[in-house]
Design a protein around this motif. Structure first.
Motif, PDB file in Angstrom:
ATOM      1  N   ALA A 125      43.297  35.688  35.594  1.00 27.70           N
ATOM      2  CA  ALA A 125      43.230  37.122  35.830  1.00 27.70           C
ATOM      3  C   ALA A 125      44.489  37.667  36.979  1.00 27.70           C
ATOM      4  O   ALA A 125      44.994  38.495  36.690  1.00 27.70           O
ATOM      5  CB  ALA A 125      41.799  37.516  36.423  1.00 27.70           C
ATOM      6  N   ARG A 129      47.476  40.282  35.811  1.00 30.14           N
ATOM      7  CA  ARG A 129      47.231  41.303  36.103  1.00 30.14           C
ATOM      8  C   ARG A 129      48.326  42.506  36.111  1.00 30.14           C
ATOM      9  O   ARG A 129      47.952  43.816  36.087  1.00 30.14           O
ATOM     10  CB  ARG A 129      46.764  41.156  37.693  1.00 30.14           C
ATOM     11  N   VAL A 138      42.702  40.539  31.165  1.00 27.03           N
ATOM     12  CA  VAL A 138      42.379  40.418  32.585  1.00 27.03           C
ATOM     13  C   VAL A 138      41.061  41.029  32.948  1.00 27.03           C
ATOM     14  O   VAL A 138      40.449  40.269  33.934  1.00 27.03           O
ATOM     15  CB  VAL A 138      43.517  41.515  33.477  1.00 27.03           C
ATOM     16  N   TRP A 142      38.376  38.779  34.938  1.00 28.71           N
ATOM     17  CA  TRP A 142      37.635  39.171  36.180  1.00 28.71           C
ATOM     18  C   TRP A 142      36.014  38.991  35.908  1.00 28.71           C
ATOM     19  O   TRP A 142      35.399  38.623  36.976  1.00 28.71           O
ATOM     20  CB  TRP A 142      38.125  40.537  36.645  1.00 28.71           C
TER      21      TRP A 142
END
Length: 203
Positions: A125, A129, A138, A142
């Motif tokens: 992530a 990002r 992403v 998360w």
């Protein structure tokens, strides 16, 4: 269109683990998926010890190929490949857990070292990002990272076996341990499919 077929070994690792965790306990009279840990399937003197070790070695091999696929995709777009190396750590730990059956002292060393590999969703992530094409990847990573840490926190209740929390958790500890595997390997499935479907060369 270029396909990253190595990424599919993440979902394959999850499928193999699922079949083994569900199927191998059938060889053990009285085994409870709800109360007992996965390690107890392949512990010393268990009739499923050898198949369990073979299962985890197969899972480890698939994870190594998956790690190579994640690394290739990550390097292709110029991101940090740490997530791939953390998946590789998980592969090593999985094989160690299978080969060194409980109560061998190295069993817990490899088992506890899996905490390192569980950080792969966070690493991915963070690395992806800022990639405009990787929003779904992403967000999914998360979410998986948060879920993995909730499951880790529940599993860490074993460190204090005399408190009220453990009294509530103990009868369901088998399911709680498996929830961690579901969260992490579920991430492997999602990431594997997303990396396989997309051509990231132009990212």
């Amino acid at each position: 269109m270029h396909r990253n077929y190595r990424a599919l070994f993440g979902p394959l690792a999850a499928a193999i683990l699922l079949m083994g965790v569900v199927g191998l306990p059938l060889l053990i009279p009285g085994y409870s998926q709800v109360r007992q840990t996965v390690s107890e399937i392949g512990e010393m003197d268990s009739p499923a010890r050898i198949p369990f070790a073979a299962l985890l070695c197969c899972v480890a091999a698939c994870l190594l190929v998956f790690a190579a696929g994640v690394r290739a995709a990550t390097k292709q777009v110029g991101h940090n490949p740490l997530a791939a190396y953390l998946i590789g750590v998980m592969a090593l730990c999985s094989a160690g857990v299978g080969i060194f059956a409980f109560p061998h002292p190295l069993h817990n060393v490899f088992g506890e070292s899996e905490l390192i590999g569980y950080q792969a969703p966070l690493a991915l992530a963070l690395a992806w990002r800022k990639d405009p094409r990787a929003g779904r990847l992403v967000r999914f990573s998360w979410s998986a990272f948060a879920l993995v840490w909730i499951c880790i926190a529940l599993n860490l209740t074993t460190l204090h076996r005399h408190g009220p929390v453990w009294a509530s958790v103990a009868p369901l500890y088998g399911l709680i341990q498996r929830s961690l595997f579901v969260a992490w390997f579920g991430w492997c499935i999602g990431v594997g499919l997303m990396l396989w479907r997309e051509d990231w060369r132009g990212s």
